[in-house]
Design an enzyme around this catalytic site. Structure first.
Site, PDB file in Angstrom:
ATOM      1  N   GLY A   1       0.709  -1.033   0.706  1.00 14.83           N
ATOM      2  CA  GLY A   1      -0.045   0.001   0.362  1.00 14.83           C
ATOM      3  C   GLY A   1       0.602   0.933   0.333  1.00 14.83           C
ATOM      4  O   GLY A   1       2.116   1.254   0.283  1.00 14.83           O
TER       5      GLY A   1
ATOM      6  N   LEU B   1       1.640   3.977   2.317  1.00 16.99           N
ATOM      7  CA  LEU B   1       2.220   4.472   3.676  1.00 16.99           C
ATOM      8  C   LEU B   1       3.010   2.824   4.034  1.00 16.99           C
ATOM      9  O   LEU B   1       4.754   3.229   4.016  1.00 16.99           O
ATOM     10  CB  LEU B   1       1.384   3.684   4.709  1.00 16.99           C
ATOM     11  CG  LEU B   1       1.860   3.639   6.296  1.00 16.99           C
ATOM     12  CD1 LEU B   1       2.173   4.968   6.170  1.00 16.99           C
ATOM     13  CD2 LEU B   1       0.835   3.638   7.242  1.00 16.99           C
TER      14      LEU B   1
ATOM     15  N   ASP C   1      -3.863 -13.378   4.101  1.00 18.79           N
ATOM     16  CA  ASP C   1      -5.605 -12.688   4.359  1.00 18.79           C
ATOM     17  C   ASP C   1      -5.433 -12.112   6.289  1.00 18.79           C
ATOM     18  O   ASP C   1      -5.783 -13.260   6.862  1.00 18.79           O
ATOM     19  CB  ASP C   1      -6.536 -13.479   3.879  1.00 18.79           C
ATOM     20  CG  ASP C   1      -8.084 -12.926   3.927  1.00 18.79           C
ATOM     21  OD1 ASP C   1      -8.297 -11.897   4.567  1.00 18.79           O
ATOM     22  OD2 ASP C   1      -9.094 -13.636   3.337  1.00 18.79           O
TER      23      ASP C   1
ATOM     24  N   ALA D   1      -5.871  -2.955   5.388  1.00 23.17           N
ATOM     25  CA  ALA D   1      -7.336  -2.426   5.198  1.00 23.17           C
ATOM     26  C   ALA D   1      -7.903  -1.842   4.149  1.00 23.17           C
ATOM     27  O   ALA D   1      -6.955  -2.083   3.459  1.00 23.17           O
ATOM     28  CB  ALA D   1      -7.115  -0.531   6.133  1.00 23.17           C
TER      29      ALA D   1
ATOM     30  N   THR E   1      -9.490   0.968   2.423  1.00 27.29           N
ATOM     31  CA  THR E   1      -9.161   1.809   2.354  1.00 27.29           C
ATOM     32  C   THR E   1     -10.474   3.064   1.300  1.00 27.29           C
ATOM     33  O   THR E   1     -10.023   4.255   1.339  1.00 27.29           O
ATOM     34  CB  THR E   1      -7.410   2.887   2.203  1.00 27.29           C
ATOM     35  OG1 THR E   1      -7.284   2.656   1.329  1.00 27.29           O
ATOM     36  CG2 THR E   1      -6.646   2.007   3.728  1.00 27.29           C
TER      37      THR E   1
ATOM     38  N   ASP F   1      -8.275   9.535  11.125  1.00 27.92           N
ATOM     39  CA  ASP F   1      -9.198  10.376  11.386  1.00 27.92           C
ATOM     40  C   ASP F   1     -10.042  10.786  11.492  1.00 27.92           C
ATOM     41  O   ASP F   1     -11.184  11.107  12.080  1.00 27.92           O
ATOM     42  CB  ASP F   1      -8.356  11.739  10.822  1.00 27.92           C
ATOM     43  CG  ASP F   1      -8.830  11.516   9.588  1.00 27.92           C
ATOM     44  OD1 ASP F   1      -8.408  10.789   8.585  1.00 27.92           O
ATOM     45  OD2 ASP F   1      -8.981  13.035   9.045  1.00 27.92           O
TER      46      ASP F   1
ATOM     47  N   TYR G   1     -16.165   3.180   7.116  1.00 25.66           N
ATOM     48  CA  TYR G   1     -15.602   3.394   7.016  1.00 25.66           C
ATOM     49  C   TYR G   1     -14.533   3.682   8.079  1.00 25.66           C
ATOM     50  O   TYR G   1     -13.600   3.183   8.803  1.00 25.66           O
ATOM     51  CB  TYR G   1     -14.608   4.718   5.296  1.00 25.66           C
ATOM     52  CG  TYR G   1     -13.051   4.061   5.829  1.00 25.66           C
ATOM     53  CD1 TYR G   1     -12.552   3.312   5.742  1.00 25.66           C
ATOM     54  CD2 TYR G   1     -12.317   5.588   6.354  1.00 25.66           C
ATOM     55  CE1 TYR G   1     -11.088   3.388   6.549  1.00 25.66           C
ATOM     56  CE2 TYR G   1     -10.437   5.902   6.332  1.00 25.66           C
ATOM     57  CZ  TYR G   1      -9.980   4.226   6.186  1.00 25.66           C
ATOM     58  OH  TYR G   1      -8.697   4.345   7.066  1.00 25.66           O
TER      59      TYR G   1
ATOM     60  N   LYS H   1     -12.870   1.206  11.298  1.00 29.50           N
ATOM     61  CA  LYS H   1     -11.593   1.451  11.934  1.00 29.50           C
ATOM     62  C   LYS H   1     -11.539   1.980  13.179  1.00 29.50           C
ATOM     63  O   LYS H   1     -10.840   1.393  13.581  1.00 29.50           O
ATOM     64  CB  LYS H   1     -11.279   2.721  10.887  1.00 29.50           C
ATOM     65  CG  LYS H   1     -10.693   2.107   9.845  1.00 29.50           C
ATOM     66  CD  LYS H   1      -9.729   1.177   9.612  1.00 29.50           C
ATOM     67  CE  LYS H   1      -8.281   2.005   9.944  1.00 29.50           C
ATOM     68  NZ  LYS H   1      -7.350   1.049   9.318  1.00 29.50           N
TER      69      LYS H   1
ATOM     70  N   TRP I   1      -5.489  12.186   5.605  1.00 25.12           N
ATOM     71  CA  TRP I   1      -4.937  12.925   4.708  1.00 25.12           C
ATOM     72  C   TRP I   1      -2.949  12.441   3.668  1.00 25.12           C
ATOM     73  O   TRP I   1      -2.629  13.553   3.533  1.00 25.12           O
ATOM     74  CB  TRP I   1      -4.574  14.067   4.566  1.00 25.12           C
ATOM     75  CG  TRP I   1      -6.126  15.055   4.790  1.00 25.12           C
ATOM     76  CD1 TRP I   1      -6.901  14.630   5.512  1.00 25.12           C
ATOM     77  CD2 TRP I   1      -6.664  16.644   4.636  1.00 25.12           C
ATOM     78  NE1 TRP I   1      -8.233  14.827   5.834  1.00 25.12           N
ATOM     79  CE2 TRP I   1      -7.875  16.490   5.100  1.00 25.12           C
ATOM     80  CE3 TRP I   1      -5.872  17.075   3.765  1.00 25.12           C
ATOM     81  CZ2 TRP I   1      -8.814  17.328   5.218  1.00 25.12           C
ATOM     82  CZ3 TRP I   1      -6.891  18.413   4.266  1.00 25.12           C
ATOM     83  CH2 TRP I   1      -8.222  19.148   3.937  1.00 25.12           C
TER      84      TRP I   1
END
Length: 279
Positions: free
Chosen positions: A10, A12, A35, A59, A61, A101, A124, A128, A149
């Protein structure tokens, strides 16, 4: 120290793992290899690698997609996170889980602290938040990093989307009633390293410092790149997205700085470096 990583391809992960790899022995998996919703698969990996730490970056996202596939979002973001925590508890491993957030409703008039009451307004965000709670239920000593962000190399972000639209059309319409902190994904590496090395537990808010609206963010991008773009501010209602976004999701970073000694640089400084140097 050996770290087992989920969600390893991903945005990140692509930005922080090269830096984490300088300090730790990383074993990296993505969804096609691990998984996180499968307890048996997780047990096999824990037995095979015997990690000291698990870094859960996996996740669902797609914020609007979660509205359409709420069951899948619950399975991945909530139950999957709980399974990873259960695996860590059984193996005596540390866990660092990444959250968002979107666990807040965005109505607070000042930056959000870690102990502020959550109130997610989207599937979402709700899934989370449920994941955070399952993590601490299974492993009280876990660490949860909330961020927001994000942009960076190797994935699609607002920076990529807005510059593409601007180049194709010469004008853009951008939401001006949501406020947050644009965050260079690479800048999460140092806080995550510190939290792991210090063995810290609990929730930490991590973002670049300062804040802006999406419209102001777009303006900064165009200015740094020297692009002549006709940008018009619009409301969230006009945009008409399926999922409700927080109007304010700015973080209070005091706890992070106090516990790790890390002061996050401003979003503008991070953005300028990213756009000028290419990441």
């Amino acid at each position: 120290m050996k770290i087992l990583v989920s969600g390893g391809r991903g945005l990140l992960a692509r930005n922080i793992l090269p830096l984490l790899g300088e300090r730790f022995d990383l074993v990296v998996y993505d969804i096609d290899e691990w998984d996180i919703t499968s307890l048996s698969a997780g047990r096999e990996l824990m037995k095979l690698h015997r990690p000291d730490v698990v870094l859960n970056l996996a996740a669902m996202t797609d914020v609007d997609g979660c509205e359409d596939r709420a069951d899948l979002a619950q399975k991945v973001n909530a139950q999957g996170a709980g399974i990873v925590a259960e695996l860590c508890s059984a193996a005596g491993a540390q866990l660092l889980h990444v959250s968002t957030d979107y666990v807040f409703d965005g109505t607070k008039g000042s930056p959000y602290r870690e102990d502020d009451e959550p109130g997610p307004a989207s599937v979402y965000g709700r899934t989370k938040l449920a994941g955070e709670r399952m993590v601490f239920e299974k492993l009280a000593g876990a660490a949860v990093v909330r961020s927001q962000w994000l942009y960076g190399k190797g994935g699609t972000s607002f920076v990529d989307k807005i510059t593409k639209l601007a180049r194709e059309h010469g004008k853009v319409r951008v939401v001006d009633d949501q406020r947050g902190s644009p965050t260079c994904a690479r800048d999460l590496a140092a806080p995550i390293i510190a939290i792991i090395e210090k063995g810290l537990a609990g929730i930490y808010h991590v973002s670049n410092s300062g804040s802006c609206s999406w419209f102001e963010f777009a303006g900064a991008i165009f200015s740094i790149l020297g692009m002549d773009v006709e940008a018009s501010p619009i409301s969230s209602r006009e945009l008409g997205r399926k999922a409700v976004r927080p109007a304010n999701s700015v973080f209070d970073l005091t706890k992070l700085e106090h516990d790790t000694g890390i002061g996050m640089r401003s979003w503008m400084e991070a953005l300028r470096e990213y756009l000028v140097t290419g990441g």
